[in-house]
Design a protein around this motif. Structure first.
Motif, PDB file in Angstrom:
ATOM      1  N   UNK A  19       6.617  94.965  -2.571  1.00 24.72           N
ATOM      2  CA  UNK A  19       7.520  96.034  -3.040  1.00 24.72           C
ATOM      3  C   UNK A  19       8.334  96.631  -1.893  1.00 24.72           C
ATOM      4  N   UNK A  20       8.802  95.778  -1.006  1.00 23.95           N
ATOM      5  CA  UNK A  20       9.570  96.251   0.148  1.00 23.95           C
ATOM      6  C   UNK A  20      11.052  96.314  -0.211  1.00 23.95           C
ATOM      7  N   UNK A  21      11.677  97.433   0.077  1.00 19.59           N
ATOM      8  CA  UNK A  21      13.109  97.598  -0.188  1.00 19.59           C
ATOM      9  C   UNK A  21      13.739  98.454   0.906  1.00 19.59           C
ATOM     10  N   UNK A  22      14.789  97.944   1.518  1.00 19.64           N
ATOM     11  CA  UNK A  22      15.562  98.717   2.489  1.00 19.64           C
ATOM     12  C   UNK A  22      16.918  98.042   2.683  1.00 19.64           C
ATOM     13  N   UNK A  23      17.829  98.766   3.337  1.00 20.58           N
ATOM     14  CA  UNK A  23      19.178  98.251   3.585  1.00 20.58           C
ATOM     15  C   UNK A  23      19.481  98.369   5.069  1.00 20.58           C
ATOM     16  N   UNK A  24      20.068  97.318   5.636  1.00 16.95           N
ATOM     17  CA  UNK A  24      20.540  97.353   7.022  1.00 16.95           C
ATOM     18  C   UNK A  24      22.047  97.561   6.979  1.00 16.95           C
ATOM     19  N   UNK A  25      22.494  98.683   7.529  1.00 14.85           N
ATOM     20  CA  UNK A  25      23.915  99.020   7.524  1.00 14.85           C
ATOM     21  C   UNK A  25      24.575  98.639   8.841  1.00 14.85           C
ATOM     22  N   UNK A  26      25.900  98.675   8.859  1.00 15.31           N
ATOM     23  CA  UNK A  26      26.628  98.396  10.088  1.00 15.31           C
ATOM     24  C   UNK A  26      26.231  99.403  11.172  1.00 15.31           C
ATOM     25  N   UNK A  27      26.090  98.902  12.410  1.00 17.35           N
ATOM     26  CA  UNK A  27      25.761  99.709  13.592  1.00 17.35           C
ATOM     27  C   UNK A  27      24.386 100.370  13.503  1.00 17.35           C
ATOM     28  N   UNK A  28      23.554  99.958  12.565  1.00 17.59           N
ATOM     29  CA  UNK A  28      22.172 100.437  12.544  1.00 17.59           C
ATOM     30  C   UNK A  28      21.437  99.906  13.778  1.00 17.59           C
ATOM     31  N   UNK A  29      20.591 100.735  14.356  1.00 18.50           N
ATOM     32  CA  UNK A  29      19.731 100.311  15.472  1.00 18.50           C
ATOM     33  C   UNK A  29      18.301 100.577  15.021  1.00 18.50           C
ATOM     34  N   UNK A  30      17.627  99.536  14.569  1.00 18.98           N
ATOM     35  CA  UNK A  30      16.345  99.702  13.884  1.00 18.98           C
ATOM     36  C   UNK A  30      15.203  99.164  14.736  1.00 18.98           C
ATOM     37  N   UNK A  31      14.164  99.986  14.912  1.00 22.26           N
ATOM     38  CA  UNK A  31      12.915  99.541  15.528  1.00 22.26           C
ATOM     39  C   UNK A  31      11.948  99.182  14.408  1.00 22.26           C
ATOM     40  N   UNK A  32      11.449  97.953  14.413  1.00 20.91           N
ATOM     41  CA  UNK A  32      10.471  97.508  13.422  1.00 20.91           C
ATOM     42  C   UNK A  32       9.093  97.630  14.062  1.00 20.91           C
ATOM     43  N   UNK A  33       8.251  98.517  13.528  1.00 23.37           N
ATOM     44  CA  UNK A  33       6.965  98.809  14.168  1.00 23.37           C
ATOM     45  C   UNK A  33       5.823  98.598  13.178  1.00 23.37           C
TER      46      UNK A  33
END
Length: 644
Positions: A19-33
């Motif tokens: 049930x994973x849901x998310x959006x990656x937007x332009x210029x996002x800087x995301x840390x996956x932890x």
């Protein structure tokens, strides 16, 4: 840009995540932890299209390109650094070939007024504009900037890649990835093989880039400087925190406390319901209520709690003999490989109890000097290891010396002594060997797992001098905290070779800078070192003139004073001790003055706020205190600057 909906991945009975849901937007800087094994690398591979989820969708626009740098990859060794890096421009070369083909076709045709010719001109114009937008004209300069930013010298560009270690070849792959200008970059532990300067360059590159970034890293300073959003994989779900990592840590702690309260309430409700059912199960008058409670119990969805935070675990090194006052003394030490001089005329003294860092670009001699201290390689000059010094040495090759026929638990149980044996499982869990992983045989462990096991083993051995060469490369943040706390509590002497600024911060009280064949000594921590040199990078610091009050430079005396009498060109041992004592006294005086100035400035701020109020405008007691405080501050500041 990228939309993830209803994602589910199953490798066994329990889903890795669902049930994973998310959006990656332009210029996002995301840390996956998330904890080790939570599925961070798997998530990156799904986003890169290298793995297919059990269920759910990953929607990517047709014109969106994704670049992925894994932790480990198969590397090619049949080209030079320049030729291998140029492969990043394969798409540019294809576009250039297309432009050249269309241009040639236009030159060969003469039907300038026809519709087909006008269509050809339009196709050529579109292709040429696309070609120019790809930065084709500046690609050589961009390639050189990227390679030098990642630590390569210009003389390295035409060397075969086979001459470089795996870490340097990974840098080439990182350079290729950055030069392709993908819309989204996925990075899995990109800093493992970078030094401080290269990490800072990469931080700056990503900060100025218009690309979206998703990265997995255990370098806390790096992800804090790069990311503005944190996705946590926990309990098979993904929680989106739209904040930097440090802020996420605070929010996560609050969230876990809420989870614990909800879990405890639910457990109480379940216990009460079961007690009611058991008590009245066989009473006919309560049959309806019992059935209702049974149905309620079946409908309860158990609340999951995040993994227990064992970062509070404290390790203490076992007692050991007290070493001499000076565990390491170097007098004019030099090391040469063939015609290449690594460093020369190194003269330094490390006192008992000091914790020092060796920093500098890769290849400048940090690990080489460590090997000289260990007696593993020959050198020129005089190097003394003090009385009763018992060295505990950690390097990547230490992992290869483990007994492959023992399990993880047996390996640690063999060196643990006293009460620590009762906590072996806790220690293994803190270093990602919890549960069934503790029963794995060493021969089945990966290189990273072996390194972590070798680190635990070292922590339990009775030594009074630790030498740690890149100890954090395969540790997650929790494990690094455990290690850092253990070293802080260690009353022996420590040398740490590391590029991890967050790990070194608050741990070391002296920095030795390696560069250009010279070793320089700087008092203070890693950030004091950069701040005192007024520099953002190691390279910038090396090019600056030494500030006498901030750093004691360990370099050839002939460079400092060519005309000096021979007996003054190199300080004697006693002179160095006296100089070190003088510097220690100055440092203590400065710290005391800083504390006093800080206290007075705090009080001055309070007085400013009080005097701003109308009712205190004529309060002479406050006015007099304010005047006296300013005079005290002026004197203390004058005294402080006289010590600099």
């Amino acid at each position: 840009m990228i939309s993830v909906e209803g994602l589910k991945v199953e490798f066994g009975v329990k889903p890795l995540f669902q049930d994973v849901a998310f959006v990656i937007n332009e210029r996002d800087r995301i840390a996956l932890v998330g904890k080790n094994g939570a599925g961070k690398s798997t998530m990156l591979k799904i986003l890169a299209g290298l793995k297919t989820p059990t269920a759910g969708t990953v929607s990517i626009p047709n014109d969106c390109t994704i670049g992925y740098l894994p932790q480990v990859m198969v590397l090619q060794d049949d080209t030079t650094v320049r030729e291998e890096t140029r492969k990043a421009f394969a798409d540019v070369d294809k576009m250039k070939a297309k432009v050249d083909r269309l241009q040639k076709e236009m030159e060969e045709r003469t039907d300038y007024e026809s519709d087909s010719y006008m269509e050809l001109v339009e196709r050529y114009t579109t292709a040429h504009e696309h070609y120019m937008m790809m930065g084709a004209e500046s690609r050589e300069a961009e390639m050189e900037r990227t390679l030098t930013g990642l630590g390569f010298k210009r003389s390295d560009f035409d060397r075969p890649t086979s001459e470089f270690s795996g870490g340097w070849r990974m840098r080439i792959e990182l350079a290729k990835l950055l030069l392709r200008h993908h819309d989204v970059i996925l990075l899995d532990e990109p800093t493992n093989h970078l030094d401080i300067e290269s990490i800072q360059w990469l931080e700056q590159f990503l900060a100025n880039s218009s690309q979206a970034v998703v990265l997995v890293s255990h370098d806390r300073a790096f992800i804090n400087n790069v990311t503005n959003r944190t996705l946590e994989i926990s309990c098979s779900h993904v929680i989106d925190y739209r904040v930097k990592y440090d802020e996420y840590v605070v929010l996560r702690k609050e969230r876990r406390e809420q989870q614990l309260r909800a879990y405890e309430n639910q457990q109480k409700e379940i216990a009460d319901t079961k007690a009611f059912i058991e008590r009245f199960r066989y009473q006919a008058t309560k049959a309806v209520q019992v059935q209702q409670r049974i149905r309620q119990l079946e409908k309860i969805v158990p609340i999951e709690i995040d993994e227990i935070d064992t970062s509070a675990l404290r390790l203490k090194f076992p007692p050991c003999l007290r070493s001499g006052d000076y565990p390491v003394i170097c007098e004019g030490v030099s090391k040469t490989y063939g015609k290449s001089n690594v460093f020369h005329d190194v003269t330094l003294t490390i006192k008992r109890g000091e914790k020092v860092a060796f920093v500098g670009k890769n290849g400048e001699g940090k690990s080489t000097l460590v090997k000289c201290i260990m007696g593993e390689i020959p050198y020129d000059g005089e190097l003394k290891v003090g009385h009763n010094v018992q060295i505990g040495y950690f390097a990547q090759n230490q992992a290869q010396m483990l007994d492959e026929n023992l399990t993880v638990f047996q390996t640690i149980d063999n060196v643990a002594r006293g009460d620590i044996r009762l906590r072996i499982n806790d220690i293994l869990g803190a270093f990602m060997f919890g549960g069934e992983a503790s029963e794995k045989y060493v021969k089945f462990l990966s290189g990273g797992e072996r390194s972590r096991l070798a680190m635990i083993r070292l922590l339990l051995e009775p030594v009074n001098f630790l030498i740690l060469d890149e100890p954090t490369n395969h540790l997650d943040m929790m494990s690094k905290d455990v290690l850092k706390d253990a070293i802080r509590a260690f009353d022996g002497t420590v040398i740490v070779v590391s590029h991890d600024r967050e790990f070194l911060d608050g741990l070391v009280d002296k920095v030795y800078e390696f560069g250009g064949g010279i070793v320089r000594e700087h008092l203070g921590g890693i950030y004091d070192y950069l701040r005192n040199k007024n520099a953002q990078t190691i390279n910038e610091a090396l090019n600056k003139e030494k500030e006498p009050s901030e750093a004691t430079t360990v370099k050839p005396a002939s460079e400092d004073n060519t005309n000096a009498p021979k007996e003054t060109k190199q300080q004697t041992y006693e002179e160095r001790k006296a100089e070190q004592r003088r510097l220690d006294r100055l440092n203590k005086q400065r710290k005391k003055l800083e504390e006093k100035i800080e206290a007075l400035e705090s009080r001055k701020k309070e007085l400013d706020e009080l005097l701003m109020k109308t009712e205190n405008a004529a309060n002479m007691q406050l006015v007099n205190e304010y005047t006296q405080l300013q005079e005290q501050l002026s004197k203390l500041e004058e005294e402080y600057f006289s010590l600099i």
